[in-house]
Write a protein that holds these residues in place. Structure first.
Motif, short mmCIF file in Angstrom:
data_model
loop_
_atom_site.label_atom_id
_atom_site.label_comp_id
_atom_site.label_asym_id
_atom_site.label_seq_id
_atom_site.Cartn_x
_atom_site.Cartn_y
_atom_site.Cartn_z
N ASN A 126 -7.27 13.87 -9.84
CA ASN A 126 -5.91 14.22 -9.42
C ASN A 126 -5.16 14.85 -10.59
OD1 ASN A 126 -6.09 13.01 -6.73
ND2 ASN A 126 -6.15 11.07 -7.82
N ILE A 127 -4.50 15.97 -10.32
CA ILE A 127 -3.80 16.69 -11.38
C ILE A 127 -2.36 16.96 -10.98
CG2 ILE A 127 -5.93 17.76 -12.20
CD1 ILE A 127 -5.01 20.35 -10.79
N ASN A 128 -1.68 17.76 -11.84
CA ASN A 128 -0.28 18.13 -11.65
C ASN A 128 0.56 16.86 -11.49
OD1 ASN A 128 -1.12 20.75 -11.87
ND2 ASN A 128 -1.06 21.18 -9.69
N GLY B 26 -1.25 9.06 -9.12
CA GLY B 26 -2.50 8.74 -9.82
C GLY B 26 -3.03 9.90 -10.63
N LYS B 27 -2.14 10.65 -11.26
CA LYS B 27 -2.56 11.80 -12.07
C LYS B 27 -3.57 11.37 -13.12
CE LYS B 27 -0.68 15.33 -15.19
NZ LYS B 27 0.55 15.87 -15.81
N GLY B 28 -4.67 12.12 -13.20
CA GLY B 28 -5.72 11.82 -14.16
C GLY B 28 -6.75 10.82 -13.69
N SER B 29 -6.59 10.28 -12.48
CA SER B 29 -7.53 9.28 -11.97
C SER B 29 -8.34 9.84 -10.81
CB SER B 29 -6.77 8.03 -11.50
OG SER B 29 -5.98 8.33 -10.37
N PHE C 282 0.84 -1.20 0.00
CA PHE C 282 0.00 0.00 0.00
C PHE C 282 0.87 1.25 0.00
CE2 PHE C 282 -2.33 3.41 2.06
CZ PHE C 282 -3.59 3.32 1.49
N THR C 283 0.51 2.22 -0.83
CA THR C 283 1.26 3.47 -0.92
C THR C 283 0.30 4.65 -0.88
OG1 THR C 283 2.97 2.45 -2.28
CG2 THR C 283 2.89 4.85 -2.25
N SER C 284 0.58 5.61 -0.02
CA SER C 284 -0.19 6.84 0.04
C SER C 284 0.71 7.94 0.60
CB SER C 284 -1.44 6.68 0.91
OG SER C 284 -2.16 7.89 0.97
N ASN C 285 0.89 8.99 -0.18
CA ASN C 285 1.77 10.08 0.24
C ASN C 285 1.00 11.39 0.32
OD1 ASN C 285 4.15 8.46 0.25
ND2 ASN C 285 4.22 8.61 -1.98
N VAL C 286 1.39 12.23 1.24
CA VAL C 286 0.81 13.57 1.34
C VAL C 286 1.39 14.42 0.21
CG1 VAL C 286 0.55 15.61 2.77
CG2 VAL C 286 0.55 13.35 3.83
N ALA C 287 0.51 14.89 -0.67
CA ALA C 287 0.95 15.64 -1.85
C ALA C 287 1.07 17.13 -1.52
CB ALA C 287 -0.03 15.44 -2.99
N ASN C 288 1.80 17.87 -2.37
CA ASN C 288 1.87 19.31 -2.22
C ASN C 288 1.95 19.95 -3.60
OD1 ASN C 288 4.93 20.04 -2.80
ND2 ASN C 288 4.94 18.21 -1.53
N LEU C 289 1.44 21.18 -3.69
CA LEU C 289 1.36 21.92 -4.95
C LEU C 289 0.56 21.14 -6.00
CD1 LEU C 289 4.99 23.38 -5.25
CD2 LEU C 289 2.91 24.54 -4.46
N THR C 290 -0.49 20.45 -5.54
CA THR C 290 -1.35 19.70 -6.46
C THR C 290 -2.82 20.09 -6.27
OG1 THR C 290 -1.43 17.88 -4.86
CG2 THR C 290 0.20 17.72 -6.63
#
Length: 486
Positions: free
Chosen positions: A197-199, A203-206, A154-162
């Motif tokens: 999800n962008i930038n 999972g960009k685009g999903s 399992f992978t989950s990261n806190v994103a930034n500038l997204t």
């Protein structure tokens, strides 16, 4: 002489008796069949044995005497008996074990084509996560980060500038997209978010499911199925299935407060502080197993940034026409910073964890209406407000700033309001030789954006400093009918 001969004969007899081992043997079974692999233990002797394919066991004792013998097996109550064994004797001791339902908390639902089976008997591996224990011992407070802490796949990261993804941590199994992980709650499909999800986010685009909308105190355990998931649950489970089982405790109040923070080379002391307060309580609705379990949660997460002081051009001679009457774009950053009493550290973006706060209410209820039927309901509300930032607009960017409104430039803020609602209602039970489950599951997610601490430079001094940037809305309603032969 005769006395010595008598003593010698007596000693030989005693030695021969002691050389003949004492033995305990028997059969371990339940009410209908023998049990393979049950553990037999002789207390205080360090002796153990396991039953064979016929449910039989045998233990050789070192000495004669009275012993306490116990038989145990997963899912059954441990049984103890006392037995006296004479020197050189073989005694038979049988056990009939009684099922212990409280010992079956490890039974899993997913990954099975028939009745629920334990994780040791499923056709494919199933990870079983005890959230209660993890929430007490792990340094994480959100569900996605707890799973990231314990589940290797399992992978989950806190994103930034997204943008909005800063406040919804996309989840991935086996490195595949968030939209290829099926999330279930009590075996029912959970709705996804309304955010694409962008930038450069994971999972960009999903579009994935917001796990952080579910309070950790509302969860009893989590089942993670990887192999063979798509064959049983469809193409949106290519990466796997995560089944969240909600809490069923009654007459038990539990509360917790968890907090923490970060300290790094480029942080100003402690930053990124997190705090979570949870409370859970269940009430018994009747004597037939009916219950109502309620959970309340509050979460807070502050900014964390690991950005070094800005090294680029901040001021040019256009920003000080008093001293530079004929500006040409000359870099005057160092002189202007000294004149204004500023430093380069005043002009850095927030590259790191965004700010977030919110609360949630969840329920899980079951009401038996007949001997073989019960009505169930579960769901919850979640509301979160988050603030993330874009890149700093420095004073030298004349086409993007206005010195009258922001003489030192500005750091735009993206304020995200995230609302989530869900409710599942159904009835399940037996219809003759069939087991039936009729249910309706509703889920909705809304995300609205506000751009704050900003401006529209083309409007000059008439520009507002806050804008409604629109948002997204997603609704999902599933009706399901499920039958299987008992």
């Amino acid at each position: 002489m005769q006395r010595k001969l008598y003593l010698i004969l007596t000693s030989l007899i005693l030695i021969s008796i002691s050389l003949k081992a004492q033995t305990i043997k028997g059969i371990v079974s339940d009410s209908s069949r023998t049990i393979i692999g049950a553990t037999i233990t002789v207390t205080g002797q360090g002796l153990k044995s396991a039953t064979n394919a016929q449910g039989a066991y045998q233990i050789k004792l070192n000495t004669a005497g009275t012993f306490t013998v116990s038989a145990s097996y997963l899912g059954f109550q441990t049984q103890q008996k006392q037995l006296t064994v004479a020197a050189g004797a073989t005694e038979e001791l049988n056990f009939t074990l009684v099922e212990n339902k409280n010992d079956l908390d490890g039974v899993v639902v997913i990954g099975s084509r028939s009745a629920p089976r334990s994780q040791l008997e499923t056709a494919v591996p199933v990870d079983l996560v005890d959230v209660k224990k993890l929430a007490q011992n792990s340094p994480q407070v959100s569900l996605s980060q707890i799973l990231n802490y314990v589940a290797p796949s399992f992978t989950s990261n806190v994103a930034n500038l997204t943008d909005g993804t800063d406040h919804i941590d996309p989840a991935s199994l086996r490195g595949l997209g968030p939209d290829q992980v099926l999330i279930l709650i009590n075996g029912k499909r959970r709705h996804t978010t309304s955010l694409i999800n962008i930038n450069g986010s994971l999972g960009k685009g999903s579009v994935g499911t917001d796990l952080n909308a579910i309070p950790t105190a509302a969860i009893k355990r989590i089942e993670v199925l990887r192999d063979g998931a798509a064959a049983q649950y469809g193409s949106d489970a290519i990466a796997g299935v995560i089944n969240i089982i909600l809490n069923e405790d009654v007459n038990k109040l539990s509360a917790s407060i968890t907090g923490g923070g970060f300290a790094g080379k480029h942080s100003d002391g402690l930053d990124g502080e997190t705090a979570q307060a949870n409370v859970n309580y269940g009430v018994k609705l009747n004597d037939k197993g009916g219950f109502l379990n309620l959970t309340g949660s509050f979460d807070y997460r502050d900014f964390a940034s690991r950005t070094t002081p800005y090294r680029g051009v901040i001021y040019t001679d256009y920003n000080n026409p008093t001293l530079y009457s004929t500006p040409t774009g000359l870099d005057i950053t160092n002189a202007e910073l000294a004149r204004r009493g500023q430093s380069r550290a005043d002009f850095v973006p927030n590259i790191g964890q965004s700010k977030n706060r919110g609360g949630a209410l969840f329920l899980n209820a079951v009401v038996p209406v007949a001997d073989n039927a019960e009505i169930y309901a579960f769901g919850g509300l979640n509301s979160r407000n988050g603030t993330s930032t874009a890149f700093y607009r420095t004073p030298r960017q004349l086409t993007q700033t206005n010195a009258t409104i922001y003489p030192n430039g500005f750091l735009p803020q993206i304020v995200t309001d995230n609302g989530d609602q869900s409710l599942a209602i159904g009835i399940r039970g037996s219809l003759g030789e069939w087991k039936a489950d009729f249910s309706n599951t509703y889920g909705r997610n809304q995300i609205n954006f506000t751009t704050a601490n900003t401006l529209n430079a083309s409007m000059l001094t008439a520009s507002p400093t806050s804008f409604d940037a629109g948002g997204y809305d997603f609704v999902q309603n599933n009706q399901s009918r499920f039958y299987k032969v008992l």
